[in-house]
Design an enzyme around this catalytic site. Structure first.
Site, PDB file in Angstrom:
ATOM      1  N   HIS A  12     113.771 -14.919  -1.863  1.00  0.00           N
ATOM      2  CA  HIS A  12     112.644 -15.369  -1.052  1.00  0.00           C
ATOM      3  C   HIS A  12     113.114 -16.562  -0.227  1.00  0.00           C
ATOM      4  O   HIS A  12     113.742 -17.474  -0.750  1.00  0.00           O
ATOM      5  CB  HIS A  12     111.471 -15.775  -1.951  1.00  0.00           C
ATOM      6  N   ARG A  13     112.803 -16.556   1.071  1.00  0.00           N
ATOM      7  CA  ARG A  13     113.332 -17.602   1.955  1.00  0.00           C
ATOM      8  C   ARG A  13     112.485 -18.875   1.940  1.00  0.00           C
ATOM      9  O   ARG A  13     112.375 -19.574   2.961  1.00  0.00           O
ATOM     10  CB  ARG A  13     113.473 -17.073   3.379  1.00  0.00           C
ATOM     11  N   LYS A  30     105.887  -8.039  -6.923  1.00  0.00           N
ATOM     12  CA  LYS A  30     106.797  -9.181  -7.006  1.00  0.00           C
ATOM     13  C   LYS A  30     106.061 -10.468  -7.332  1.00  0.00           C
ATOM     14  O   LYS A  30     104.881 -10.627  -7.014  1.00  0.00           O
ATOM     15  CB  LYS A  30     107.590  -9.359  -5.706  1.00  0.00           C
ATOM     16  N   ASN A  44     127.140 -34.024   8.521  1.00  0.00           N
ATOM     17  CA  ASN A  44     126.713 -35.260   9.179  1.00  0.00           C
ATOM     18  C   ASN A  44     126.232 -35.074  10.611  1.00  0.00           C
ATOM     19  O   ASN A  44     125.494 -35.908  11.135  1.00  0.00           O
ATOM     20  CB  ASN A  44     127.876 -36.261   9.202  1.00  0.00           C
ATOM     21  N   HIS A  86     113.705 -12.036   2.737  1.00  0.00           N
ATOM     22  CA  HIS A  86     112.568 -12.000   3.659  1.00  0.00           C
ATOM     23  C   HIS A  86     113.077 -12.329   5.061  1.00  0.00           C
ATOM     24  O   HIS A  86     113.757 -13.334   5.256  1.00  0.00           O
ATOM     25  CB  HIS A  86     111.514 -13.018   3.235  1.00  0.00           C
ATOM     26  N   LYS A  88      98.738 -11.593  -6.168  1.00  0.00           N
ATOM     27  CA  LYS A  88      97.820 -12.627  -5.688  1.00  0.00           C
ATOM     28  C   LYS A  88      96.665 -12.781  -6.677  1.00  0.00           C
ATOM     29  O   LYS A  88      96.218 -11.786  -7.239  1.00  0.00           O
ATOM     30  CB  LYS A  88      97.275 -12.265  -4.304  1.00  0.00           C
ATOM     31  N   THR A 108     103.031  -8.600  -3.222  1.00  0.00           N
ATOM     32  CA  THR A 108     103.147  -9.834  -3.985  1.00  0.00           C
ATOM     33  C   THR A 108     101.862 -10.046  -4.771  1.00  0.00           C
ATOM     34  O   THR A 108     100.769  -9.884  -4.229  1.00  0.00           O
ATOM     35  CB  THR A 108     103.378 -11.022  -3.043  1.00  0.00           C
ATOM     36  N   SER A 154     106.940  -9.461   4.897  1.00  0.00           N
ATOM     37  CA  SER A 154     105.848  -9.887   4.031  1.00  0.00           C
ATOM     38  C   SER A 154     105.080 -11.011   4.694  1.00  0.00           C
ATOM     39  O   SER A 154     105.667 -11.887   5.321  1.00  0.00           O
ATOM     40  CB  SER A 154     106.420 -10.362   2.687  1.00  0.00           C
ATOM     41  N   ASP A 204     105.601 -14.453  -6.548  1.00  0.00           N
ATOM     42  CA  ASP A 204     105.728 -15.238  -5.328  1.00  0.00           C
ATOM     43  C   ASP A 204     106.685 -16.396  -5.562  1.00  0.00           C
ATOM     44  O   ASP A 204     107.162 -16.617  -6.675  1.00  0.00           O
ATOM     45  CB  ASP A 204     104.364 -15.712  -4.842  1.00  0.00           C
ATOM     46  N   GLU A 205     106.955 -17.144  -4.481  1.00  0.00           N
ATOM     47  CA  GLU A 205     108.035 -18.124  -4.530  1.00  0.00           C
ATOM     48  C   GLU A 205     107.782 -19.259  -5.506  1.00  0.00           C
ATOM     49  O   GLU A 205     108.723 -19.818  -6.076  1.00  0.00           O
ATOM     50  CB  GLU A 205     108.302 -18.697  -3.123  1.00  0.00           C
TER      51      GLU A 205
END
Length: 488
Positions: free
Chosen positions: A297-298, A205, A127, A330, A179, A177, A382, A207-208
């Site tokens: 992954h953050r 890898k 809170n 990350h 792409k 990553t 990354s 990706d998120e």
């Protein structure tokens, strides 16, 4: 002696007066408090509302993050309330910033359920962040006592075991990553994985945000990706991997995907920070039981970690995730496209990698921390990095990191395999120069040019990205020293 007893009696009676009284008067401020080894400590950056005394604001944060409510309640007397009250014990002005203060608060260990990040955070960031007495509030750092850390499993694999398992020593891990992150078919996706690994990377890898969308369902992605991993590993004679993202809508779905990733032979699976602390801990327990490396992954962290006056510093996330038991996270690149002050990033990496850290105010480490033998988490760099920055990456981040070149691999004009080869040659040439005792930072561009004489893909990469940098000043910078520009 009698005067002391009378004084204590008077203070105690005032503390339990009916109605609304200041938090400091209720016992949530104690400048003479003696910190116990078993206390959980927190450092908040507070911006009080105009007219609110910083000590009262600090006491309010201590109260509302432990046992207090807005008025005195008689049921306090049914508890060990003097023990369970959090104590704000120190308030310092933030250097060179008006109307901001660092508030140090101690919490008794018994306020927290053993081994539960969810319970810890329900108090520490519950809170209080909406509390009207402060205009803004940021959790900057925490100290976890050894007794509390021993209730968490920590990383199942960690840095040392991962190096042994992958048989990769003396250099950073190399990854990329896939792409574009969304839109590929399963077969094309698997081809990207194969080409990257065959060219010299250790990992590819997900990706998120690649989960199980209409253009490619998760089973299809797993099967084609692991076909690429197995073919590339056989061709290279090296153990390689692909981070299969098991993030899903429910824990049941995540367990199903994780089990399938194990069945198809993956050594590593991946989750996103947005799944929440309980789900992260649950997946970490699963990974430990199933002997899998767990990559985190953050995703989403910058919604609350980037602004300097409100939210939470990413170093706190690093600490919680080491406790929760992830093997990778990350943690910034310094030279890439994402937020990354050099001193702050160094503090994140030390938090993840060191067995014990001392107070280091330039790096934002306000407390000494003994990690109670919890294993090391491998930081991942990354986002917007390329072969031409290799000397800077090695200098800033060291060996114990995964360097992930997504666009810097897949965007290579000669193809994915050529992009991977360029990164591998750039890294190995820089590590060799360092091991020979050369000043690889100053000589970095020349070292890369020399290596490119016998590696066409590297020369192409250097020509293509030589002028690319992300030179912006970070939002989150050091408070106690002048900091260099974040993204060189």
């Amino acid at each position: 002696m009698s005067q002391s007893v009378e004084s204590r009696t008077r203070i105690k009676s005032e503390r339990y007066e009916s109605g609304v009284i200041p938090y400091a008067k209720m016992g949530y401020w104690d400048a003479d408090y003696v910190i116990k080894d078993t206390d959980v400590l927190a450092l908040f950056r507070i911006t009080p509302q105009p007219g609110v005394d910083p000590i009262e604001a600090s006491a309010a944060i201590a109260g509302e993050s432990s046992t207090a409510t807005w008025t005195v309640v008689w049921t306090d007397l049914l508890t060990a309330c003097d023990l369970y009250r959090a104590k704000a014990y120190r308030v310092d002005p933030v250097p060179n910033v008006a109307d901001q203060y660092f508030a140090y608060i101690a919490y008794d260990i018994d306020l927290f359920e053993e081994g539960s990040i969810a319970n810890l955070t329900a108090s520490i960031i519950g809170n209080v962040f909406g509390f009207k007495a402060v205009k803004a509030l940021r959790l900057e750092d925490m100290r976890m006592p050894v007794a509390y850390l021993k209730t968490f499993q920590g990383p199942a694999t960690g840095l040392i075991v991962e190096r042994e398992r992958m048989d990769k020593f003396g250099r950073p891990f190399l990854g990329a990553t896939v792409k574009p992150k969304l839109g590929l078919s399963g077969k094309n996706y698997g081809r990207v994985v194969y080409e990257g690994l065959k060219g010299g990377l250790d990992f590819l890898k997900d990706d998120e945000n690649i989960n199980s969308q209409p253009f490619m369902r998760w089973r299809e992605r797993y099967l084609y990706s692991m076909e690429g991993v197995n073919k590339a590993s056989a061709a290279a004679g090296e153990l390689k991997g692909h981070y299969l993202n098991v993030t899903a809508a429910t824990m049941e779905d995540m367990y199903e995907r994780a089990e399938f990733s194990k069945v198809v032979g993956s050594v590593i699976c991946m989750i996103d920070l947005v799944i929440g602390y309980t789900a992260i801990q649950s997946m970490a327990i699963w990974a430990r039981k199933n002997d899998m490396i767990l990559h985190l992954h953050r995703a989403g962290n910058s919604t609350y970690s980037r602004q300097k006056n409100h939210g939470m510093n990413f170093r706190v996330i690093c600490k919680w995730m080491r406790m929760a038991g992830v093997d990778h996270i990350h943690a910034g690149t310094v030279v890439g496209k994402l937020e990354g002050d050099p001193l702050m990033i160094k503090g994140f990496y030390n938090t993840l990698l060191e067995s014990e850290t001392d107070i280091n105010l330039p790096q934002g480490l306000f407390f000494a921390q003994n990690w109670a033998s919890l294993r090391k988490v491998v930081p991942v760099a990354s986002g917007g990095i390329h072969a031409g920055q290799m000397h800077q990456l090695l200098d800033y981040l060291g060996d114990d990191v995964v360097l992930q070149f997504g666009g810097g691999t897949i965007g290579h004009p000669d193809g994915i395999q050529a992009g991977a080869t360029a990164n591998r040659v750039a890294l190995e040439s820089m590590v060799m120069a360092r091991n020979e005792g050369r000043d690889y930072v100053a000589e970095g561009p020349q070292i890369l040019r020399d290596a490119a004489k016998t590696c066409g893909p590297l020369q192409t990469a250097l020509d293509l990205w030589k002028d690319i940098s992300f030179n912006y000043t970070s939002t989150d910078t050091a408070d106690f020293v002048e900091t260099p520009t974040a993204n060189v």
